[in-house]
Design an enzyme around this catalytic site. Structure first.
Site, PDB file in Angstrom:
ATOM      1  N   SER A  67      43.476  46.098  36.524  1.00  0.00           N
ATOM      2  CA  SER A  67      44.222  44.803  36.204  1.00  0.00           C
ATOM      3  C   SER A  67      43.456  43.940  35.168  1.00  0.00           C
ATOM      4  O   SER A  67      42.924  44.355  34.223  1.00  0.00           O
ATOM      5  CB  SER A  67      44.679  43.907  37.390  1.00  0.00           C
TER       6      SER A  67
ATOM      7  N   HIS B 243      52.210  47.965  40.016  1.00  0.00           N
ATOM      8  CA  HIS B 243      50.848  47.514  39.473  1.00  0.00           C
ATOM      9  C   HIS B 243      49.798  48.077  40.595  1.00  0.00           C
ATOM     10  O   HIS B 243      48.641  48.179  40.090  1.00  0.00           O
ATOM     11  CB  HIS B 243      50.659  45.984  39.599  1.00  0.00           C
TER      12      HIS B 243
END
Length: 676
Positions: A530, A646
């Site tokens: 991320s 994610h």
């Protein structure tokens, strides 16, 4: 309640047992099957079975209970209704469905259940038949960041699309939220809040005290009990608030001067809500926590009568318990310290959470460390104030420890420090076998994040232990700026145009590992995901000579376009706005996609992402790989999981596969370089 996943139940069983049964340590002895039998788990919802029946790929994203205090029809004293959040394939966006906990079923259409289609919704009960909801109705109902732009009061049996809007923000905001905070169990009133998040770190708050009748679907009682207008709270925009009875708890991200006092960044304050609403400058304040150069408040929470603080002292964990003093005692402080860990804390992290803050001061105390599996303990906050015991010597009942996932009996954890380019001392933790000879040939993995005030604190390293440390490697976690290890100021030191210090910090740790003969550049790898993917992406383009291998997971990489992709607009307070002079002034300097240099040779790199990632667009990784491949870079690898969002994986089997793929890539690549 508990979500249980194993080889048979890949997506999980949502199950429950009685508190008294779970809290008995004798029921946690034996094999997994024996413990399950003793605990008498009752399956509430089988997610895998639901997927078979509905032809879906649901991933559990949690539940929100209808509090007994807000359920006017509840006569039994046990929670009867909840909202379930289910994601198709693991995305952040969820479907919301109301569930009957008594009959263990989704509410049938005849009972007019609350149901929302896929969206990044914000939803909570006001009462049994009223929700406050923010969700996608049309393009104008969501912000540019993809989150709710307005809040609605939705009554059962009506269409949520025409539910009256009670609060609205701007299209450019990050999100709008509204909620009810019932503090009657602590002697306070019922509060209604509205918040407008203008950026990731700034919000404005409106609040009021409401009569309980206001929460009901039948609003006839409103004529008898008038509802006051909202008051905009006179707070700094980067402050956050919560309630404890009649007190407002304020967390500061920047220095605040009020009522003749100046409170430093990172402080936690208490003040009476009623007097604050009348005039913040005349309200009384108590500094519950004041940071120092090395201490920061990581989290705080509440039991019925206590405030609990989790403090980091030089990135080591300490607990502090504060008792709410009698509100009738004039002149007394709102809270007094009941107990505090001695010294500077330990590398065993400790976290507390209330069992049920409405009813009691019972709390769960979880301990964990890099080599210590998580252990769950039960305690009562009142037992923390025995004046005859040593500080930190708590009376606790050990409930259960998770099993060792690798042999850590001979593993050592040390905290070390590197010096960054500007002279700042950067702590890091190093974990390895104590018998390991550090002679510059050891495969070493450095992990970092460096953003959004997220701290890298000790926690059980199960996967890295089995996949890296047990193989004879060294694992390192860096506490670089951008995180929250030393409070908001540590984070703010790396915002926007100041971001290079984050990358300098990470480089400094890598160089220190080489200088101290732990590894060489050929046997040093880095990994991040991320925002951490942006970090290691910058390592790839800025210092390709420092790394033998890189794993870049679900990353941001194209900082020219990030604000136009999915939730990217919400992160401009962290990075800057590429559609303004920010791009020319500084953003272009940390956009790895634009910084690829065709004259350079890059180390082996693995990019991983997920098709269902609706937070950081998979285009970041796809474009980076395509650009590197076009330049005939031979050591570029790519894997895109079809599910997982994610988080990168939708269930334990996918997680195990992804971990094996990632750690094997790094280990095998570095092992080839040993001795070079």
């Amino acid at each position: 309640y508990n979500l249980w996943q194993d080889a048979t139940n890949k997506r999980g069983l949502w199950r429950r047992t009685h508190f008294s049964t779970f809290a008995d340590p004798k029921n946690h002895v034996g094999s997994v099957s024996e413990i399950d039998a003793k605990l008498q788990w009752e399956t509430v919802l089988d997610i895998d079975k639901l997927n078979e029946e509905e032809g879906k790929s649901w991933v559990w994203k949690g539940s929100r209970m209808l509090s007994v205090d807000l359920d006017e029809s509840n006569k039994e004293g046990e929670v009867e209704r909840c909202l379930l959040f289910l994601s198709d394939g693991g995305a952040d966006a969820t479907h919301v469905r109301e569930f009957d906990l008594v009959n263990k079923r989704f509410l049938p259409a005849s009972e007019k259940p609350f149901v929302l289609p896929e969206a990044k919704s914000s939803v909570a009960y006001m009462s049994r038949d009223v929700l406050v909801v923010g969700t996608q109705v049309d393009d104008e109902s969501m912000t540019d960041s993809g989150y709710p732009r307005n809040a609605r009061r939705w009554v059962r049996g009506t269409d949520y699309k025409i539910a009256p809007v009670t609060y609205a923000g701007e299209k450019e905001d990050v999100s709008v939220n509204a909620w009810v905070d019932d503090q009657r169990h602590r002697g306070g009133p019922v509060y209604e809040f509205q918040s407008r998040s203008k950026t990731f770190y700034t919000s404005s708050y409106n609040a009021r005290v409401v009569p309980p009748s206001y929460l009901l679907a039948d609003s006839g009682g409103l004529e008898k009990e008038p509802v006051p207008a909202f008051t905009e709270l006179g707070l700094q925009e980067d402050a956050e608030v919560s309630m404890f009875g009649e007190l407002m708890i304020i967390s500061l991200r920047s220095e605040w001067a009020v009522n003749g006092e100046t409170y430093p960044t990172g402080s936690l304050l208490a003040t009476p809500f009623a007097s604050f609403v009348r005039d913040p400058e005349t309200s009384k304040y108590q500094a519950i926590f004041t940071p120092t150069a090395k201490t920061a408040l990581e989290t705080y929470g509440f039991t019925k009568n206590y405030l609990t603080l989790n403090v980091m002292d030089n990135v080591k964990s300490k607990l502090v318990f504060l008792l709410r003093n009698d509100p009738k005692s004039s002149g007394a402080a709102f809270f007094s310290v009941a107990s505090s860990d001695p010294g500077e804390g330990t590398t065993t992290a400790k976290y507390v959470s209330a069992v049920d803050g409405r009813k009691s001061d019972l709390l769960w105390l979880t301990t964990t460390g890099y080599t210590q599996p998580s252990t769950l303990n039960l305690a009562d906050a009142k037992d923390m104030i025995d004046e005859d015991k040593p500080a930190g010597d708590y009376k606790i009942t050990p409930i259960r420890s998770l099993p060792d996932m690798y042999d850590s009996s001979n593993v050592v954890v040390t905290q070390k420090f590197a010096t960054s380019a500007d002279g700042t001392s950067i702590p890091y933790f190093m974990i390895h076998s104590k018998d390991l000879v550090l002679n510059s040939s050891t495969p070493t993995l450095l992990y970092g994040y460096g953003g959004f005030e997220i701290s890298m604190t000790p926690r059980y390293a199960a996967s890295v232990g089995a996949s890296w440390i047990a193989r004879g490697g060294v694992y390192v976690e860096a506490n670089i700026r951008g995180g929250g290890e030393f409070g908001p100021a540590w984070h703010q030191a790396g915002l926007k145009e100041k971001r290079q210090c984050i990358y300098d910090d990470f480089i400094a740790v890598g160089e220190h590992l080489i200088e101290t003969k732990v590894c060489t550049a050929k046997t040093l790898a880095c990994r991040g995901g991320s925002n951490g993917g942006l970090l290691v992406g910058m390592m790839l383009v800025q210092r390709p000579d420092l790394w033998g291998a890189i794993h870049c997971a679900v990353p941001l990489l194209d900082m020219k376009r990030f604000s136009h992709l999915l939730a990217g607009a919400s992160w401009m307070a962290e990075y800057g706005n590429p559609d303004t002079p920010d791009w020319k002034n500084f953003l272009h300097k940390f956009s790895p996609f634009q910084l690829i240099d065709k004259t350079k040779t890059y180390p082996p790199v693995l990019f991983t992402t997920s098709t269902r990632d609706d937070r950081v667009h998979p285009a970041h990784a796809r474009k980076m790989v395509a650009k590197l491949a076009a330049l005939k870079q031979d050591n570029v690898y790519y894997y895109e999981n079809l599910e997982g969002g994610h988080g990168g994986a939708a269930d334990s089997k996918q997680s195990a596969f992804m971990m094996a793929l990632e750690y094997d890539f790094l280990w095998n690549t570095l092992s080839k370089n040993v001795g070079l």
